[in-house]
Design a protein around this motif. Structure first.
Motif, PDB file in Angstrom:
ATOM      1  N   UNK A  36      29.821  -7.726 -18.718  1.00 39.82           N
ATOM      2  CA  UNK A  36      30.292  -6.377 -18.412  1.00 39.82           C
ATOM      3  C   UNK A  36      31.686  -6.147 -18.976  1.00 39.82           C
ATOM      4  N   UNK A  37      31.933  -4.908 -19.338  1.00 42.26           N
ATOM      5  CA  UNK A  37      33.291  -4.473 -19.640  1.00 42.26           C
ATOM      6  C   UNK A  37      33.983  -4.175 -18.318  1.00 42.26           C
TER       7      UNK A  37
ATOM      8  N   UNK B  80      44.522  -7.777 -15.828  1.00 44.03           N
ATOM      9  CA  UNK B  80      44.222  -7.493 -17.227  1.00 44.03           C
ATOM     10  C   UNK B  80      42.718  -7.302 -17.407  1.00 44.03           C
ATOM     11  N   UNK B  81      42.277  -6.068 -17.517  1.00 43.84           N
ATOM     12  CA  UNK B  81      40.879  -5.780 -17.773  1.00 43.84           C
ATOM     13  C   UNK B  81      40.629  -5.573 -19.252  1.00 43.84           C
ATOM     14  N   UNK B  82      39.395  -5.266 -19.590  1.00 47.67           N
ATOM     15  CA  UNK B  82      39.100  -4.909 -20.978  1.00 47.67           C
ATOM     16  C   UNK B  82      39.757  -3.579 -21.338  1.00 47.67           C
ATOM     17  N   UNK B  83      39.825  -2.700 -20.334  1.00 49.50           N
ATOM     18  CA  UNK B  83      40.514  -1.412 -20.480  1.00 49.50           C
ATOM     19  C   UNK B  83      41.264  -1.142 -19.186  1.00 49.50           C
ATOM     20  N   UNK B  84      42.552  -0.836 -19.307  1.00 45.84           N
ATOM     21  CA  UNK B  84      43.372  -0.482 -18.147  1.00 45.84           C
ATOM     22  C   UNK B  84      43.706   1.003 -18.207  1.00 45.84           C
TER      23      UNK B  84
ATOM     24  N   UNK C 151      31.990   0.695 -26.474  1.00 45.48           N
ATOM     25  CA  UNK C 151      30.689   1.061 -25.908  1.00 45.48           C
ATOM     26  C   UNK C 151      29.750   1.721 -26.898  1.00 45.48           C
ATOM     27  N   UNK C 152      30.256   2.209 -27.995  1.00 46.87           N
ATOM     28  CA  UNK C 152      29.393   2.882 -28.973  1.00 46.87           C
ATOM     29  C   UNK C 152      28.583   1.819 -29.694  1.00 46.87           C
ATOM     30  N   UNK C 153      27.285   1.806 -29.455  1.00 51.44           N
ATOM     31  CA  UNK C 153      26.411   0.774 -30.026  1.00 51.44           C
ATOM     32  C   UNK C 153      25.097   1.374 -30.482  1.00 51.44           C
TER      33      UNK C 153
ATOM     34  N   UNK D 272      26.718  -2.916 -18.934  1.00 50.52           N
ATOM     35  CA  UNK D 272      27.426  -2.655 -17.684  1.00 50.52           C
ATOM     36  C   UNK D 272      28.923  -2.432 -17.881  1.00 50.52           C
ATOM     37  N   UNK D 273      29.448  -1.464 -17.140  1.00 52.23           N
ATOM     38  CA  UNK D 273      30.888  -1.226 -17.061  1.00 52.23           C
ATOM     39  C   UNK D 273      31.276  -1.394 -15.598  1.00 52.23           C
ATOM     40  N   UNK D 274      32.034  -2.436 -15.303  1.00 48.49           N
ATOM     41  CA  UNK D 274      32.453  -2.720 -13.930  1.00 48.49           C
ATOM     42  C   UNK D 274      33.835  -2.137 -13.692  1.00 48.49           C
ATOM     43  N   UNK D 275      33.947  -1.284 -12.683  1.00 50.06           N
ATOM     44  CA  UNK D 275      35.208  -0.598 -12.399  1.00 50.06           C
ATOM     45  C   UNK D 275      35.869  -1.219 -11.171  1.00 50.06           C
ATOM     46  N   UNK D 276      37.164  -1.475 -11.283  1.00 48.22           N
ATOM     47  CA  UNK D 276      37.947  -1.974 -10.160  1.00 48.22           C
ATOM     48  C   UNK D 276      39.317  -1.306 -10.182  1.00 48.22           C
ATOM     49  N   UNK D 277      40.117  -1.575  -9.192  1.00 49.86           N
ATOM     50  CA  UNK D 277      41.539  -1.241  -9.215  1.00 49.86           C
ATOM     51  C   UNK D 277      42.300  -2.564  -9.237  1.00 49.86           C
ATOM     52  N   UNK D 278      43.622  -2.538  -9.394  1.00 50.81           N
ATOM     53  CA  UNK D 278      44.371  -3.803  -9.426  1.00 50.81           C
ATOM     54  C   UNK D 278      44.498  -4.472  -8.051  1.00 50.81           C
TER      55      UNK D 278
END
Length: 231
Positions: free
Chosen positions: A169-170, A192-196, A229-231, A141-147
């Motif tokens: 989830x990332x 602070x997410x895993x990716x901003x 994500x590359x697995x 899972x990749x969970x997307x949010x905004x700040x």
């Protein structure tokens, strides 16, 4: 139909881009992520009400072809696109309860899925789409949010649910910052997410041709999200 859908995803590397909050740019993340997966990815639009993926790639008026093997994806670059828009074209869809789950399963069961990576763009919320996907396959899972504080609070419900199901989830924080004279500015607050991901006003120019975009958002996805994500 259930077993057929499971069979189509068996052995695939499945990524589910999701959010329990609307308007956070989930479909853009799904599209750019898919374009970054090499050598190819199948992107399945499970947001069967708005079908944003078709609009991003400019295929909302193109029909999906059907062969003896099944529904043939629309190929754009390295991405094989499957969307209900290829059947209903640029029209809204209203589906109650069980019909919604069945349509999602049928879209997967009767489509040709040949790539190793399969990316699902899910609609916002915690509903049938998440439950159907859990029934069919294991997924990252990749969970997307905004700040935004409200977005973070709502998306935390999704993250907590996934954690309880044993799925870490990332967390991708979209529209997190913009670059100003070499410094990062955070206009909506910092999380602070895993990716901003940065804010790129030029991205709007690529709606309908997202596959041509190679700006700052895509570059951060290539550099920071793809390796996770590359697995």
């Amino acid at each position: 139909m259930l077993e057929l859908a499971k069979g189509k995803l068996k052995g695939k590397k499945v990524i589910a881009v999701m959010s329990s909050k609307g308007g956070v740019g989930k479909s853009v993340v799904s599209a750019l992520l898919s374009l970054s997966l090499i050598p190819s990815a199948t992107l399945i639009d499970l947001d069967i009400h708005s079908m944003g993926i078709a609009k991003l790639f400019g295929i909302e008026n193109r029909s999906l072809e059907v062969s003896k093997e099944g529904i043939v994806p629309i190929k754009i670059g390295n991405v094989n696109l499957i969307s209900l828009a290829g059947i209903v074209r640029d029209r809204y869809v209203i589906l109650p309860g069980r019909n919604q789950s069945n349509v999602m399963k049928e879209l997967i069961a009767y489509s040709i899925i040949n790539s190793d990576y399969v990316v699902f763009d899910l609609p916002p919320g915690l509903g049938d789409e998440v439950l159907v996907l859990e029934e069919l396959t294991d997924f990252k899972p990749v969970a997307v949010t905004t700040p935004s504080k409200i977005a973070i609070k709502v998306v935390k419900n999704l993250i907590d649910y996934l954690n309880e199901r044993g799925k870490k989830s990332l967390v991708v924080v979209n529209m997190s910052y913009f670059n100003c004279h070499g410094e990062r500015e955070y206009p909506f607050g910092y999380y602070d997410g895993d990716v901003n991901l940065p804010i790129d006003p030029n991205l709007e120019e690529y709606i309908g041709k997202i596959h041509e975009y190679n700006g700052d958002v895509k570059k951060v996805i290539d550099k920071e999200l793809i390796p996770k994500l590359v697995f």
